[in-house]
Design a protein around this motif. Structure first.
Motif, mmCIF file in Angstrom:
data_model
loop_
_atom_site.group_PDB
_atom_site.id
_atom_site.type_symbol
_atom_site.label_atom_id
_atom_site.label_comp_id
_atom_site.label_asym_id
_atom_site.label_seq_id
_atom_site.Cartn_x
_atom_site.Cartn_y
_atom_site.Cartn_z
ATOM 1 N N GLY A 115 0.799 -1.218 0.000
ATOM 2 C CA GLY A 115 0.000 0.000 0.000
ATOM 3 C C GLY A 115 0.834 1.271 0.000
ATOM 4 N N GLN A 163 -3.643 3.654 -1.324
ATOM 5 C CA GLN A 163 -4.541 2.507 -1.189
ATOM 6 C C GLN A 163 -3.911 1.299 -1.880
ATOM 7 O OE1 GLN A 163 -7.310 2.404 0.651
ATOM 8 N NE2 GLN A 163 -7.404 0.235 0.162
ATOM 9 N N GLY A 164 -3.729 0.222 -1.148
ATOM 10 C CA GLY A 164 -3.184 -0.997 -1.749
ATOM 11 C C GLY A 164 -4.254 -1.780 -2.482
#
Lengths: 180, 180
Positions: free
Chosen positions: A97, A132-133
């Motif tokens: 992330g 955001q992963g």
């Protein structure tokens, strides 16, 4: 000394998602012939990612070929046409992330040059920024932030068991030791 | 976290001299299924062999899968039923002509756990005694005795390019550094 082998014929046995297998008939320096079993791999990246606390971002995942859960540095295969730096950022993002504002190439190495073409491109990632992963559909990974010294200790203890992680941690550790 | 994958079916694509390839259908922790391409390998040994002058015995050989001549530590695959220590002595003898009166297990690691089962058993060999070497028929290797510090420098320079050699040299170097 003449080491080289001339390819006489090459036969693809299997061509898959991440690897292919071929048999090469080769002529040896002495004129004899032999068969080489060769796993073709598109290459991969591995990333030693250090956060501001000097922790290494590591991933725990089940590895079916060895039937064990391993603690590794983030890594993944290079997609067709993908620049290695972009691949390193993508894999880092997918698995942790984070995006690296500072990405430095450390070295390249082969994982199993006796039978496999896989070349591993090793990077050091710093100045990490949380994004955001997005993990791959069939990847189950658990992120762990391990203090650098502790990660190196895990190498010597045998708790870290894969070659890219051992190579990556030891190379980066001794390179940075003066600076840390 | 549940990482494990259950094998639903397994299909052998190829079974050869040094490796085999199989496709495993697995059930993932989320209940979905996926295919794993798995190279099965019997395992291997690698040996950091130090002579009385603190030189590492290394071998130069052409590696067809990567089409390069590489400088590596002696290594080779484990034969069926062979004890790892015996394998390490055999490979050391075949590739360097030396027998080790002092053979010490350092660690084990996987070379490419994402797609290959190969486990590498790493040894440190000392108190070397010259015997008659017997190379494999289709192995063309050149022996080089490289001072330990120079070998480690070659790792950092990128001149040494395979993971077992990088891992082996760095592990042994830092373990012995106090004593050397």
């Amino acid at each position: 000394m003449d080491f080289y082998e001339t390819t006489l014929s090459s036969k693809v046995i299997y061509s898959g998602k991440i690897l292919s297998l071929r048999l090469d008939e080769v002529r040896l320096p002495n004129g004899k012939t032999s068969t080489r079993e060769i796993v073709d791999h598109p290459g991969a990246v591995a990333i030693v990612a250090l956060n501001d606390k000097n922790e290494v971002l590591m991933v725990k995942q089940y590895r079916k070929p060895v039937e064990e859960v391993l603690l590794e540095i983030p890594a993944g295969k290079v997609e067709r046409g993908e620049v290695h730096e972009a691949c390193a950022q993508r894999e880092l993002m997918e698995e942790t992330g984070f995006f690296a504002r500072n990405l430095q190439h450390i070295t390249d190495f082969y994982t199993s040059p006796g039978f496999c073409s896989e070349r591993m491109h090793l990077y050091l990632a710093r100045d990490l920024v949380k994004k955001q992963g997005q993990a791959d559909d069939d990847e189950y990974i658990q992120l762990e932030a391990v203090p650098m010294e502790e990660a190196v200790k895990k190498v010597y203890d045998g708790e870290i068991k894969d070659a890219k992680t051992i190579s990556g941690l030891l190379l980066v550790y001794s390179t940075l030791k003066g600076a840390l």
